[in-house]
Enzyme design. Structure first.
Site, PDB file in Angstrom:
ATOM      1  CE  LYS A 194       4.898   3.908   0.206  1.00 19.56           C
ATOM      2  NZ  LYS A 194       3.745   3.101   0.591  1.00 19.56           N
ATOM      3  CE  LYS A 247       7.725   1.425   0.980  1.00 20.31           C
ATOM      4  NZ  LYS A 247       6.370   1.105   1.177  1.00 20.31           N
TER       5      LYS A 247
END
Ligand code: PBG
Length: 320
Positions: A194, A247
């Protein structure tokens, strides 16, 4: 000329037959924002088509999802300011909006696969994913808070808890805690890679969850780094993650591809709010075609190696 690649592109049927990657509703997960209330459907301007929903309205969206062949829903709680505190206490409330929504959706649509984030930020008065001590986000004291939140979601019946906090060691901590409490069947989808991205803006507006000071760079990854994602992936798999997530998605296709080739667990990707907003904004200006741009972006995320895609376009995109 002995080779003429164009021969394989001559007709629509042939192109369809030779298409290497497919986009199907079954690989899409629809994010839903849930909020306490009744018949609530508040628009989120920067995420067109998404709303802050009370549970009754969330059930209507879940029904649409189920009807259109979507198999998964990810829930994000909108928490009023007066329920936020430094320790994110509301995150372990068994009667909180997240567990209540899980129970309601599971009851009506038991076949839907439910995901719920584990992180402090929607509940934290500091707007950070971990506990803040003397101006810093501290790792180890955050872990028990995440474990309690994960247990609360598991008890409500969620299929996967999805730690999105990027604290070190959280997958192992959560896995052990869930197992010790009898929830060895509850899965973990880890937000493995992330990145500290500029593309979470619309989401943070929707939740009013932006960090109250500083940024998230001491825990989310540096967008410049690729090898580090493999390290995070190795740790998450060792610690017991069932699915790994990258992400954002579109600017990180190389990371999706790396994880797809190096890991023996399914890879998910999150087409985040800012990615979705950029496509919508350009379409609104009349500069690109919305449907084609959405389809192309999702197809490319699939092509890079994502098995599952979290996307706000889950209900609107046409399969291909
Ligand atoms: C919270 C979380 C965020 C997103 C998903 N879970 C925001 C953040 O890390 O600040 C972003 C999703 C999106 O932008 O669509 N930990």
């Amino acid at each position: 000329m002995l080779e003429r690649p164009r021969r394989n592109r001559r007709s629509e049927s042939l192109r369809k037959m030779l298409q290497e990657t497919q986009l199907s509703q079954r690989q899409l997960v629809l994010p839903l924002f849930v909020k306490e209330g009744d018949k609530l459907r508040e628009e989120i301007p920067a995420i067109p088509g998404s709303y802050r929903l009370s549970i009754d309205e969330a059930l209507r969206e879940a029904e649409k999802a189920a009807e259109s062949g979507i198999l998964g829903i990810a829930l994000f709680p909108v928490v009023p300011n007066e329920k936020k505190d430094a320790r994110a206490s509301e995150s372990k409330n068994p009667k909180g909006i997240a567990p209540d929504s899980i129970r309601a959706i599971k009851k009506r649509f038991p076949e839907l696969v439910l995901f719920a984030d584990v992180a402090m930020d929607p509940y934290s008065s500091d707007g950070h994913d971990g506990l803040v001590h003397e101006g810093r986000v501290v790792n180890d004291p955050t872990l028990p808070i995440l474990c309690e939140q994960a247990l609360c979601l598991a008890q409500a019946g969620v299929d996967f808890v999805a730690p999105s906090d990027m604290m070190d060691g959280r997958i192992e901590a959560i896995r052990s805690h869930l197992d010790s409490q009898g929830f060895s069947e509850t899965g973990i989808l880890s937000y493995t890679a992330k990145y500290a991205s500029s593309l979470y803006g619309p989401f943070r507006q929707a939740l009013d969850s932006a960090p109250r000071f500083g940024d998230k760079k001491t825990y989310q990854m540096n967008p410049a780094n690729r090898i580090e994602a493999l390290r995070e992936a190795r740790l998450d798999i060792q610690e017991g993650a069932d699915i790994l997530m990258v992400k954002p998605a579109l600017s990180y296709l190389d990371i999706i591809s790396d994880l797809h080739h190096h890991c023996d667990v399914p890879i998910a990707a999150y087409q985040v709010s800012g990615e979705f907003a950029m496509i919508h904004a350009a379409a609104r200006m009349g500069w690109i075609d919305l449907d084609r741009a959405l389809q192309e972006s999702l197809l490319s995320i699939r092509r890079a190696g994502a098995q599952i895609i979290f996307t706000y376009a889950a209900l609107s995109v046409k399969a291909n």
